[in-house]
Motif scaffolding. Sequence first.
Motif, PDB file in Angstrom:
ATOM      1  N   PRO A 109       0.847  -1.206   0.000  1.00 35.01           N
ATOM      2  CA  PRO A 109       0.000   0.000   0.000  1.00 35.01           C
ATOM      3  C   PRO A 109       0.880   1.253   0.000  1.00 35.01           C
ATOM      4  O   PRO A 109       1.826   1.363   0.782  1.00 35.01           O
ATOM      5  N   LEU A 110       0.566   2.198  -0.862  1.00 36.85           N
ATOM      6  CA  LEU A 110       1.326   3.435  -0.977  1.00 36.85           C
ATOM      7  C   LEU A 110       0.398   4.623  -0.750  1.00 36.85           C
ATOM      8  O   LEU A 110      -0.820   4.520  -0.864  1.00 36.85           O
ATOM      9  N   GLU A 111       1.009   5.758  -0.447  1.00 32.95           N
ATOM     10  CA  GLU A 111       0.249   6.991  -0.281  1.00 32.95           C
ATOM     11  C   GLU A 111       1.037   8.137  -0.884  1.00 32.95           C
ATOM     12  O   GLU A 111       2.210   8.351  -0.546  1.00 32.95           O
ATOM     13  N   LEU A 112       0.407   8.866  -1.799  1.00 27.97           N
ATOM     14  CA  LEU A 112       1.000  10.094  -2.325  1.00 27.97           C
ATOM     15  C   LEU A 112       0.793  11.181  -1.286  1.00 27.97           C
ATOM     16  O   LEU A 112      -0.345  11.495  -0.931  1.00 27.97           O
ATOM     17  N   VAL A 113       1.908  11.766  -0.776  1.00 31.92           N
ATOM     18  CA  VAL A 113       1.788  12.682   0.365  1.00 31.92           C
ATOM     19  C   VAL A 113       2.227  14.112   0.053  1.00 31.92           C
ATOM     20  O   VAL A 113       1.924  15.028   0.826  1.00 31.92           O
ATOM     21  N   SER A 114       2.950  14.313  -1.054  1.00 25.97           N
ATOM     22  CA  SER A 114       3.438  15.671  -1.324  1.00 25.97           C
ATOM     23  C   SER A 114       3.620  15.867  -2.820  1.00 25.97           C
ATOM     24  O   SER A 114       4.018  14.941  -3.546  1.00 25.97           O
ATOM     25  N   ILE A 115       3.322  17.092  -3.267  1.00 24.93           N
ATOM     26  CA  ILE A 115       3.477  17.460  -4.680  1.00 24.93           C
ATOM     27  C   ILE A 115       4.189  18.802  -4.748  1.00 24.93           C
ATOM     28  O   ILE A 115       3.795  19.763  -4.080  1.00 24.93           O
ATOM     29  N   GLN A 116       5.260  18.865  -5.538  1.00 25.86           N
ATOM     30  CA  GLN A 116       5.915  20.130  -5.850  1.00 25.86           C
ATOM     31  C   GLN A 116       5.877  20.332  -7.360  1.00 25.86           C
ATOM     32  O   GLN A 116       6.107  19.392  -8.119  1.00 25.86           O
ATOM     33  N   ARG A 117       5.616  21.530  -7.777  1.00 20.01           N
ATOM     34  CA  ARG A 117       5.580  21.858  -9.203  1.00 20.01           C
ATOM     35  C   ARG A 117       6.788  22.751  -9.502  1.00 20.01           C
ATOM     36  O   ARG A 117       6.921  23.844  -8.951  1.00 20.01           O
ATOM     37  N   LEU A 118       7.693  22.246 -10.345  1.00 20.66           N
ATOM     38  CA  LEU A 118       8.971  22.903 -10.597  1.00 20.66           C
ATOM     39  C   LEU A 118       9.081  23.331 -12.057  1.00 20.66           C
ATOM     40  O   LEU A 118       8.498  22.697 -12.944  1.00 20.66           O
ATOM     41  N   GLN A 149       3.526  24.053  -4.066  1.00 23.93           N
ATOM     42  CA  GLN A 149       3.920  22.959  -3.170  1.00 23.93           C
ATOM     43  C   GLN A 149       2.787  22.712  -2.186  1.00 23.93           C
ATOM     44  O   GLN A 149       2.299  23.632  -1.534  1.00 23.93           O
ATOM     45  N   ARG A 150       2.344  21.448  -2.106  1.00 25.84           N
ATOM     46  CA  ARG A 150       1.258  21.152  -1.170  1.00 25.84           C
ATOM     47  C   ARG A 150       1.319  19.712  -0.711  1.00 25.84           C
ATOM     48  O   ARG A 150       1.822  18.834  -1.419  1.00 25.84           O
ATOM     49  N   ASP A 151       0.825  19.497   0.485  1.00 27.14           N
ATOM     50  CA  ASP A 151       0.696  18.150   1.031  1.00 27.14           C
ATOM     51  C   ASP A 151      -0.671  17.594   0.634  1.00 27.14           C
ATOM     52  O   ASP A 151      -1.669  18.317   0.588  1.00 27.14           O
ATOM     53  N   VAL A 152      -0.686  16.296   0.348  1.00 23.04           N
ATOM     54  CA  VAL A 152      -1.930  15.626  -0.010  1.00 23.04           C
ATOM     55  C   VAL A 152      -1.979  14.287   0.710  1.00 23.04           C
ATOM     56  O   VAL A 152      -1.028  13.894   1.395  1.00 23.04           O
ATOM     57  N   SER A 153      -3.073  13.588   0.573  1.00 19.59           N
ATOM     58  CA  SER A 153      -3.187  12.227   1.103  1.00 19.59           C
ATOM     59  C   SER A 153      -4.029  11.414   0.122  1.00 19.59           C
ATOM     60  O   SER A 153      -5.249  11.374   0.229  1.00 19.59           O
ATOM     61  N   ALA A 203       4.902  20.228 -22.772  1.00 21.50           N
ATOM     62  CA  ALA A 203       5.943  20.878 -23.575  1.00 21.50           C
ATOM     63  C   ALA A 203       7.307  20.833 -22.914  1.00 21.50           C
ATOM     64  O   ALA A 203       8.293  21.298 -23.484  1.00 21.50           O
ATOM     65  N   GLY A 204       7.394  20.278 -21.699  1.00 20.28           N
ATOM     66  CA  GLY A 204       8.682  20.157 -21.032  1.00 20.28           C
ATOM     67  C   GLY A 204       9.077  21.359 -20.222  1.00 20.28           C
ATOM     68  O   GLY A 204      10.227  21.481 -19.802  1.00 20.28           O
ATOM     69  N   ARG A 205       8.135  22.261 -19.983  1.00 17.54           N
ATOM     70  CA  ARG A 205       8.460  23.456 -19.207  1.00 17.54           C
ATOM     71  C   ARG A 205       8.243  23.243 -17.714  1.00 17.54           C
ATOM     72  O   ARG A 205       8.527  24.139 -16.922  1.00 17.54           O
ATOM     73  N   GLU A 206       7.725  22.051 -17.351  1.00 16.02           N
ATOM     74  CA  GLU A 206       7.327  21.847 -15.967  1.00 16.02           C
ATOM     75  C   GLU A 206       7.629  20.405 -15.549  1.00 16.02           C
ATOM     76  O   GLU A 206       7.582  19.480 -16.355  1.00 16.02           O
ATOM     77  N   ILE A 207       7.923  20.233 -14.256  1.00  9.73           N
ATOM     78  CA  ILE A 207       8.187  18.916 -13.685  1.00  9.73           C
ATOM     79  C   ILE A 207       7.401  18.801 -12.381  1.00  9.73           C
ATOM     80  O   ILE A 207       7.371  19.749 -11.583  1.00  9.73           O
ATOM     81  N   LEU A 208       6.775  17.662 -12.181  1.00  7.67           N
ATOM     82  CA  LEU A 208       6.148  17.366 -10.897  1.00  7.67           C
ATOM     83  C   LEU A 208       7.112  16.542 -10.055  1.00  7.67           C
ATOM     84  O   LEU A 208       7.651  15.531 -10.531  1.00  7.67           O
ATOM     85  N   ARG A 209       7.351  16.965  -8.833  1.00 11.04           N
ATOM     86  CA  ARG A 209       8.137  16.163  -7.884  1.00 11.04           C
ATOM     87  C   ARG A 209       7.149  15.552  -6.889  1.00 11.04           C
ATOM     88  O   ARG A 209       6.502  16.267  -6.118  1.00 11.04           O
ATOM     89  N   LEU A 210       7.034  14.240  -6.935  1.00  6.78           N
ATOM     90  CA  LEU A 210       6.069  13.520  -6.113  1.00  6.78           C
ATOM     91  C   LEU A 210       6.774  12.802  -4.980  1.00  6.78           C
ATOM     92  O   LEU A 210       7.841  12.201  -5.172  1.00  6.78           O
ATOM     93  N   THR A 211       6.181  12.855  -3.789  1.00  3.93           N
ATOM     94  CA  THR A 211       6.673  12.103  -2.641  1.00  3.93           C
ATOM     95  C   THR A 211       5.621  11.067  -2.263  1.00  3.93           C
ATOM     96  O   THR A 211       4.454  11.397  -2.069  1.00  3.93           O
ATOM     97  N   VAL A 212       6.071   9.818  -2.179  1.00  2.00           N
ATOM     98  CA  VAL A 212       5.191   8.698  -1.878  1.00  2.00           C
ATOM     99  C   VAL A 212       5.653   8.054  -0.586  1.00  2.00           C
ATOM    100  O   VAL A 212       6.860   7.911  -0.338  1.00  2.00           O
ATOM    101  N   ARG A 213       4.698   7.662   0.251  1.00  2.00           N
ATOM    102  CA  ARG A 213       5.041   6.975   1.496  1.00  2.00           C
ATOM    103  C   ARG A 213       4.651   5.501   1.387  1.00  2.00           C
ATOM    104  O   ARG A 213       3.581   5.146   0.909  1.00  2.00           O
ATOM    105  N   ALA A 214       5.567   4.644   1.846  1.00  3.12           N
ATOM    106  CA  ALA A 214       5.320   3.200   1.967  1.00  3.12           C
ATOM    107  C   ALA A 214       5.675   2.826   3.397  1.00  3.12           C
ATOM    108  O   ALA A 214       6.861   2.744   3.745  1.00  3.12           O
TER     109      ALA A 214
END
Length: 487
Positions: free
Chosen positions: A13-22, A65-69, A88-99
């Motif tokens: 089981p995993l949980e997406l906990v954080s999203i950053q938009r870079l 940047q925001r925390d999610v669940s 178009a490659g101008r943006e990257i999502l940095r995702l943090t997942v908890r296990a």
Amino acid sequence: MADLTIRNLTITPLELVSIQRLQGEKIRTGNLVSNVTGRFTSFINATDFSAHKLLPRADHEPHDQRDVSIHLDPFRTVQTNVRAADAAGREILRLTVRAGHRRYETDVPSPSRKSAVMKRIAGDDGDDDHEEELDLTVVYIPNGAFLAIFSSAKLNAWMKQLDDAWPLPFLSIPGTHNSPTCHTALPSVRCQSVGVTEQLQNGVRFLDIRVSVNPDNDTLTLVHSVFPVSLASTKYFGDMLDDVYRFLEANPSEAIFMSLKREGAGRGTDQHLSRYLQSSHVDKRPERWWTEPVIPTLGAARGRIIVVRRFALDDEMAKTCWDGRGYGIDGQNWPDNCEDGTCDGGQIRVQDFYEVTESQNIEKKIDYSRGQLERAAEREFHVPSLAEHDGNADAAAAAAKLPIFINFLSGSNFFNATCWPERIAAKVNPAITDYLCIRHGEDGKGPKQLKVGAASTGIVVTDWVGANGDWDLIRCIVGWNARLQVS
């Protein structure tokens, strides 16, 4: 812009906990000469080449940047409300997942390819010890904004994670077509970008070998149809076999299917081949071979080469080997150019449609390949008391009766350059990778809308994996073995 869809294809089981938009930027890799050479080689050979990497701008902070669940249950697909990165490659999502207590981080899209191993970061308690390590690989499909998460099995020994009791037909096994054809050769002859040793180290467990046979000596040469696999020098079966032996000695948990077929200009017969194989190779290393004409369990096959026999037996061997029951897995009467054929004896069901005469025909090949994946996934099998099972008795008897699904992704047309092996692979391999990430293992999502059982892929036989370090398709096939670890 579409919202991100995430599919957890692990048993955890995993949980997406954080999203950053870079903000992203393309960074040139290599130098001018290597990039020009790479582009030219890519144009000639159709292998993907990139002279850039997509990386976050070092001088910019995240602009969102925001925390999610968002809970990601095993083998479930979740449609999130997270907007995907700008295509178009101008943006990257940095995702943090908890296990559990561990956290993992990944950038989407990854710097250069679809797949990336998630970076392990400190756990919730700040402790980053390495007990119960879990490695995760992500495959991102921009078309559809789809992210699949697989367990990152160590590809040199991925079978080690699986119970001995599993019948081999229920494993998801990557293979290569005309496996030793990585040398300089005619473009219609060469099917692989790397050699057998590198293939095995990166998870391949089915080798497709064609040999030329002479009547007056037992030396077997490697060929593809009537052509040698190398224009520079003759390549020999015995030398390749030594590489396979060395791999098994270093990785005794693994088992390798080896399909053997006689081709080439040699005047030897199938009967010569069967005698040479037995006397000059099997008899010298019997502990490394499985020639009994039944399909073994994984436990019985570890450390061995399982013969898939695409040749006729010598008359005396047919009478004496295994009390006259045969020799190896019987593929002697191979269905030709088929969508779904069965070999005599019922041990093999194969998709081997290879006459891709026009580039438009490639979509037909993709459809046939998806269909065979769906048929393999439909079957179900339960090993009683799996954790305590000793690997013989019930499971061995059941394994002996099951057919192996073999699914060739390869095709060729000697007279049409757009249908040479690498150009077909450049279209088929990504399409099958996408299918394995998005649709495989989902009830009713395949071409025939079949129900899903164990969700095996069967044996999937590919061309041109490993080119420029791209093992995405192999990782996806191996990743599906996680379904067998569900208690």
